[in-house]
Design a protein around this motif. Sequence first.
Motif, PDB file in Angstrom:
ATOM      1  N   UNK A  58      27.298  99.530 -88.294  1.00  0.00           N
ATOM      2  CA  UNK A  58      28.105 100.131 -89.350  1.00  0.00           C
ATOM      3  C   UNK A  58      27.401 101.352 -89.929  1.00  0.00           C
ATOM      4  N   UNK A  59      28.176 102.406 -90.160  1.00  0.00           N
ATOM      5  CA  UNK A  59      27.642 103.622 -90.746  1.00  0.00           C
ATOM      6  C   UNK A  59      27.117 104.621 -89.753  1.00  0.00           C
ATOM      7  N   UNK A  60      26.944 104.221 -88.502  1.00  0.00           N
ATOM      8  CA  UNK A  60      26.421 105.133 -87.490  1.00  0.00           C
ATOM      9  C   UNK A  60      27.552 105.888 -86.793  1.00  0.00           C
ATOM     10  N   UNK A  61      27.208 107.073 -86.301  1.00  0.00           N
ATOM     11  CA  UNK A  61      28.144 107.916 -85.568  1.00  0.00           C
ATOM     12  C   UNK A  61      27.898 107.747 -84.066  1.00  0.00           C
ATOM     13  N   UNK A  62      28.974 107.635 -83.318  1.00  0.00           N
ATOM     14  CA  UNK A  62      28.877 107.425 -81.868  1.00  0.00           C
ATOM     15  C   UNK A  62      29.726 108.457 -81.131  1.00  0.00           C
ATOM     16  N   UNK A  63      29.119 109.092 -80.146  1.00  0.00           N
ATOM     17  CA  UNK A  63      29.833 110.076 -79.345  1.00  0.00           C
ATOM     18  C   UNK A  63      30.104 109.507 -77.958  1.00  0.00           C
ATOM     19  N   UNK A  64      31.150 110.025 -77.325  1.00  0.00           N
ATOM     20  CA  UNK A  64      31.482 109.644 -75.962  1.00  0.00           C
ATOM     21  C   UNK A  64      31.693 110.916 -75.151  1.00  0.00           C
ATOM     22  N   UNK A  65      31.198 110.895 -73.923  1.00  0.00           N
ATOM     23  CA  UNK A  65      31.368 112.022 -73.005  1.00  0.00           C
ATOM     24  C   UNK A  65      31.852 111.469 -71.673  1.00  0.00           C
ATOM     25  N   UNK A  66      33.016 111.932 -71.236  1.00  0.00           N
ATOM     26  CA  UNK A  66      33.598 111.491 -69.976  1.00  0.00           C
ATOM     27  C   UNK A  66      33.541 112.651 -68.987  1.00  0.00           C
ATOM     28  N   UNK A  67      32.889 112.412 -67.852  1.00  0.00           N
ATOM     29  CA  UNK A  67      32.800 113.420 -66.793  1.00  0.00           C
ATOM     30  C   UNK A  67      33.519 112.897 -65.560  1.00  0.00           C
ATOM     31  N   UNK A  68      34.540 113.631 -65.138  1.00  0.00           N
ATOM     32  CA  UNK A  68      35.329 113.211 -63.986  1.00  0.00           C
ATOM     33  C   UNK A  68      35.750 114.428 -63.181  1.00  0.00           C
ATOM     34  N   UNK A  69      35.309 114.483 -61.909  1.00  0.00           N
ATOM     35  CA  UNK A  69      35.510 115.643 -61.066  1.00  0.00           C
ATOM     36  C   UNK A  69      34.994 116.879 -61.816  1.00  0.00           C
ATOM     37  N   UNK A  70      35.818 117.857 -62.069  1.00  0.00           N
ATOM     38  CA  UNK A  70      35.350 119.067 -62.760  1.00  0.00           C
ATOM     39  C   UNK A  70      35.670 119.038 -64.247  1.00  0.00           C
ATOM     40  N   UNK A  71      36.120 117.908 -64.741  1.00  0.00           N
ATOM     41  CA  UNK A  71      36.548 117.829 -66.139  1.00  0.00           C
ATOM     42  C   UNK A  71      35.523 117.114 -67.015  1.00  0.00           C
ATOM     43  N   UNK A  72      35.498 117.530 -68.284  1.00  0.00           N
ATOM     44  CA  UNK A  72      34.664 116.869 -69.286  1.00  0.00           C
ATOM     45  C   UNK A  72      35.502 116.714 -70.555  1.00  0.00           C
ATOM     46  N   UNK A  73      35.579 115.485 -71.058  1.00  0.00           N
ATOM     47  CA  UNK A  73      36.248 115.251 -72.343  1.00  0.00           C
ATOM     48  C   UNK A  73      35.268 114.541 -73.260  1.00  0.00           C
ATOM     49  N   UNK A  74      35.383 114.808 -74.562  1.00  0.00           N
ATOM     50  CA  UNK A  74      34.422 114.269 -75.517  1.00  0.00           C
ATOM     51  C   UNK A  74      35.098 113.867 -76.823  1.00  0.00           C
ATOM     52  N   UNK A  75      34.417 113.000 -77.571  1.00  0.00           N
ATOM     53  CA  UNK A  75      34.913 112.598 -78.888  1.00  0.00           C
ATOM     54  C   UNK A  75      33.762 111.990 -79.681  1.00  0.00           C
ATOM     55  N   UNK A  76      33.965 111.922 -80.998  1.00  0.00           N
ATOM     56  CA  UNK A  76      32.970 111.341 -81.898  1.00  0.00           C
ATOM     57  C   UNK A  76      33.692 110.425 -82.873  1.00  0.00           C
ATOM     58  N   UNK A  77      33.077 109.293 -83.205  1.00  0.00           N
ATOM     59  CA  UNK A  77      33.642 108.386 -84.187  1.00  0.00           C
ATOM     60  C   UNK A  77      32.520 107.754 -84.998  1.00  0.00           C
ATOM     61  N   UNK A  78      32.894 107.097 -86.077  1.00  0.00           N
ATOM     62  CA  UNK A  78      31.951 106.371 -86.926  1.00  0.00           C
ATOM     63  C   UNK A  78      32.438 104.944 -87.102  1.00  0.00           C
ATOM     64  N   UNK A  79      31.509 103.986 -87.175  1.00  0.00           N
ATOM     65  CA  UNK A  79      31.877 102.600 -87.421  1.00  0.00           C
ATOM     66  C   UNK A  79      31.850 102.341 -88.924  1.00  0.00           C
ATOM     67  N   UNK A  80      33.019 102.061 -89.523  1.00  0.00           N
ATOM     68  CA  UNK A  80      33.042 101.752 -90.955  1.00  0.00           C
ATOM     69  C   UNK A  80      32.453 100.370 -91.226  1.00  0.00           C
TER      70      UNK A  80
END
Length: 288
Positions: free
Chosen positions: A106-128
């Motif tokens: 709780x309270x920490x920020x978590x990022x995600x990075x998805x790499x697939x073929x030539x694509x990259x998608x990302x996001x960030x969230x926090x756990x309340x």
Amino acid sequence: MKKYLLFLFGLVITSCSSDNYTDEKSIESRIVVEGWIEEGDYANVLLSSSIPVAGIVDSTNVLNHVIRSAKITVSDGVNSEVLKVKNDKNRVPPFIYFGNTLKGEAGKEYSIKVEYLSRVVQAVTTIPKSVQLKSAEYIKKNPTDTTGYVFVKFDDPADEKNYYQLATKIDVEEPIFVPSFYGNLDDKNFTSSSVAIQINRGVLLFPKTKFQPYFIDGDLIHVKLRTQTKESLDFWNSWQNEIVNSKNPIYPSNTSLKSNIKGGIGIWAGYGHSTLIVKTPPKKEKPV
């Protein structure tokens, strides 16, 4: 065990291509993420690409559209891990990426990075911070009924801003927690810090039986209260609005589905959580 898919996946997770999709298909598709990390647990991610408006949507097509060979990295800013993928026959689609070293706090920020073929998608969230359920009870309108609803109670911290989601899972029948219909809550709408609310069963795609919003005798119900971010609340509310307004549940016609995924669509959510189990009366056997 029966196999189900959240209606969410019908909205944004089912895809128009497989791991071997052509360049033509890749142009018309977008990577779709439905990922989450809960307090005290590891990350889970479902991955595919968006389905074109003219695409055929059925359980077979869904299975052909899952992305199974992406590299997904989750990080808390200090530590990180690359998720593994496994076959879960209790799900449709039966593939999920999962973590086993980076546990949510709780309270920490978590990022995600998805790499697939030539694509990259990302996001960030926090756990309340989690908010505990006080009680969960199965209640019928009439004692002779064989169906009923679950009512829960919890205290909303007066000095905190919170957004909630209620979800349920029927033991044996459902392998996953299903967000309840009208179960996304903003504490600005509460009239008191003591909250009491009815839970309606969530909507599923490809159910074995006709959808009903209530529970039945014989169900063993797992009830979860999640705390979530505003971005997650907005996503789930927009998903629900698509269904309530009878819009295309497979591919939103007006692209109104909210998302926090950069370079793709979907949701990467952090959740606090509290869970209770509700027992219902035994199911009465029909006379032979």
